[in-house]
Motif scaffolding. Structure first.
Motif, PDB file in Angstrom:
ATOM      1  N   SER A  34      28.438  77.717  62.714  1.00  0.00           N
ATOM      2  CA  SER A  34      29.244  77.104  62.301  1.00  0.00           C
ATOM      3  C   SER A  34      30.298  77.229  61.438  1.00  0.00           C
ATOM      4  N   LEU A  35      30.254  77.390  60.397  1.00  0.00           N
ATOM      5  CA  LEU A  35      31.024  77.931  59.129  1.00  0.00           C
ATOM      6  C   LEU A  35      31.771  79.306  59.841  1.00  0.00           C
ATOM      7  N   SER A  36      30.930  80.563  60.275  1.00  0.00           N
ATOM      8  CA  SER A  36      31.299  81.552  60.711  1.00  0.00           C
ATOM      9  C   SER A  36      32.366  81.656  61.792  1.00  0.00           C
ATOM     10  N   GLY A  37      31.875  80.492  62.571  1.00  0.00           N
ATOM     11  CA  GLY A  37      32.948  80.467  63.629  1.00  0.00           C
ATOM     12  C   GLY A  37      34.632  79.849  63.638  1.00  0.00           C
ATOM     13  N   LEU A  38      33.973  78.590  63.318  1.00  0.00           N
ATOM     14  CA  LEU A  38      35.572  78.106  61.987  1.00  0.00           C
ATOM     15  C   LEU A  38      35.980  78.650  61.298  1.00  0.00           C
ATOM     16  N   LEU A  39      35.538  79.325  60.035  1.00  0.00           N
ATOM     17  CA  LEU A  39      36.478  80.330  59.550  1.00  0.00           C
ATOM     18  C   LEU A  39      37.228  81.692  59.897  1.00  0.00           C
ATOM     19  N   LEU A  41      35.036  84.816  60.453  1.00  0.00           N
ATOM     20  CA  LEU A  41      34.331  85.167  59.458  1.00  0.00           C
ATOM     21  C   LEU A  41      33.784  86.615  60.031  1.00  0.00           C
ATOM     22  N   ASP A  42      33.961  88.098  59.644  1.00  0.00           N
ATOM     23  CA  ASP A  42      33.601  88.863  60.422  1.00  0.00           C
ATOM     24  C   ASP A  42      32.062  88.884  60.062  1.00  0.00           C
ATOM     25  N   SER A  43      31.641  90.558  60.452  1.00  0.00           N
ATOM     26  CA  SER A  43      30.219  90.809  60.289  1.00  0.00           C
ATOM     27  C   SER A  43      29.799  90.343  58.582  1.00  0.00           C
ATOM     28  N   PHE A  44      30.214  91.254  57.488  1.00  0.00           N
ATOM     29  CA  PHE A  44      29.931  91.183  55.950  1.00  0.00           C
ATOM     30  C   PHE A  44      30.330  89.450  55.500  1.00  0.00           C
ATOM     31  N   PRO A  45      31.133  88.775  55.379  1.00  0.00           N
ATOM     32  CA  PRO A  45      31.603  87.421  54.504  1.00  0.00           C
ATOM     33  C   PRO A  45      30.641  86.660  55.442  1.00  0.00           C
ATOM     34  N   THR A  46      30.190  86.788  57.214  1.00  0.00           N
ATOM     35  CA  THR A  46      29.017  86.366  57.821  1.00  0.00           C
ATOM     36  C   THR A  46      27.515  86.409  57.430  1.00  0.00           C
ATOM     37  N   LEU A  47      27.635  87.539  56.570  1.00  0.00           N
ATOM     38  CA  LEU A  47      25.946  88.047  55.852  1.00  0.00           C
ATOM     39  C   LEU A  47      25.812  87.521  54.789  1.00  0.00           C
ATOM     40  N   VAL A  48      26.913  87.539  53.430  1.00  0.00           N
ATOM     41  CA  VAL A  48      26.503  86.676  52.606  1.00  0.00           C
ATOM     42  C   VAL A  48      26.755  85.186  52.555  1.00  0.00           C
ATOM     43  N   LEU A  49      27.095  84.414  53.538  1.00  0.00           N
ATOM     44  CA  LEU A  49      26.851  83.301  53.783  1.00  0.00           C
ATOM     45  C   LEU A  49      26.052  82.903  54.548  1.00  0.00           C
ATOM     46  N   GLY A  50      25.115  83.978  54.770  1.00  0.00           N
ATOM     47  CA  GLY A  50      23.945  83.278  55.365  1.00  0.00           C
ATOM     48  C   GLY A  50      22.786  83.359  55.006  1.00  0.00           C
ATOM     49  N   THR A  51      23.705  84.678  53.389  1.00  0.00           N
ATOM     50  CA  THR A  51      22.072  85.044  52.244  1.00  0.00           C
ATOM     51  C   THR A  51      22.515  83.727  51.402  1.00  0.00           C
ATOM     52  N   LEU A  52      23.570  83.397  51.493  1.00  0.00           N
ATOM     53  CA  LEU A  52      23.449  82.156  50.130  1.00  0.00           C
ATOM     54  C   LEU A  52      23.082  81.093  50.767  1.00  0.00           C
ATOM     55  N   ILE A  53      23.247  79.877  52.147  1.00  0.00           N
ATOM     56  CA  ILE A  53      22.673  79.297  52.546  1.00  0.00           C
ATOM     57  C   ILE A  53      20.787  79.327  53.086  1.00  0.00           C
ATOM     58  N   GLY A  54      21.142  81.022  53.626  1.00  0.00           N
ATOM     59  CA  GLY A  54      19.174  81.676  53.284  1.00  0.00           C
ATOM     60  C   GLY A  54      18.562  81.164  52.190  1.00  0.00           C
ATOM     61  N   VAL A  55      19.372  81.680  51.085  1.00  0.00           N
ATOM     62  CA  VAL A  55      18.264  81.273  49.450  1.00  0.00           C
ATOM     63  C   VAL A  55      18.535  79.744  49.492  1.00  0.00           C
TER      64      VAL A  55
END
Length: 78
Positions: A34-39, A41-55
């Motif tokens: 949802s955050l990736s779609g709302l903002l 985001l391309d692939s790399f920022p989505t991976l960074v967001l996923g890493t932060l939320i994943g941790v």
């Protein structure tokens, strides 16, 4: 405090842990999507967001698993 470890308490511990883990993973995936779609985001920022939320999700999984073991094997609950 003495822990009561029986097949029933272990089954309860595993059941609660699996349930909480699937709920946390589903929530984390939904948050990233949802955050990736709302903002937009391309692939790399989505991976960074996923890493932060994943941790953060991994911390929640570990903490809830520890709490489930403590609750299911507590002598006052058995």
């Amino acid at each position: 405090m003495k822990r009561v470890i029986t097949p029933g308490s272990l089954l309860g511990f595993v059941s609660v842990s699996l349930f909480m883990t699937t709920e946390i993973i589903a929530g984390a995936a939904a948050a990233v999507w949802s955050l990736s779609g709302l903002l937009h985001l391309d692939s790399f920022p989505t991976l960074v967001l996923g890493t932060l939320i994943g941790v953060a999700s991994l911390y929640g999984i570990v903490k809830s698993t520890i709490m489930a073991f403590d609750a299911e094997t507590d002598s006052e609950n058995n």
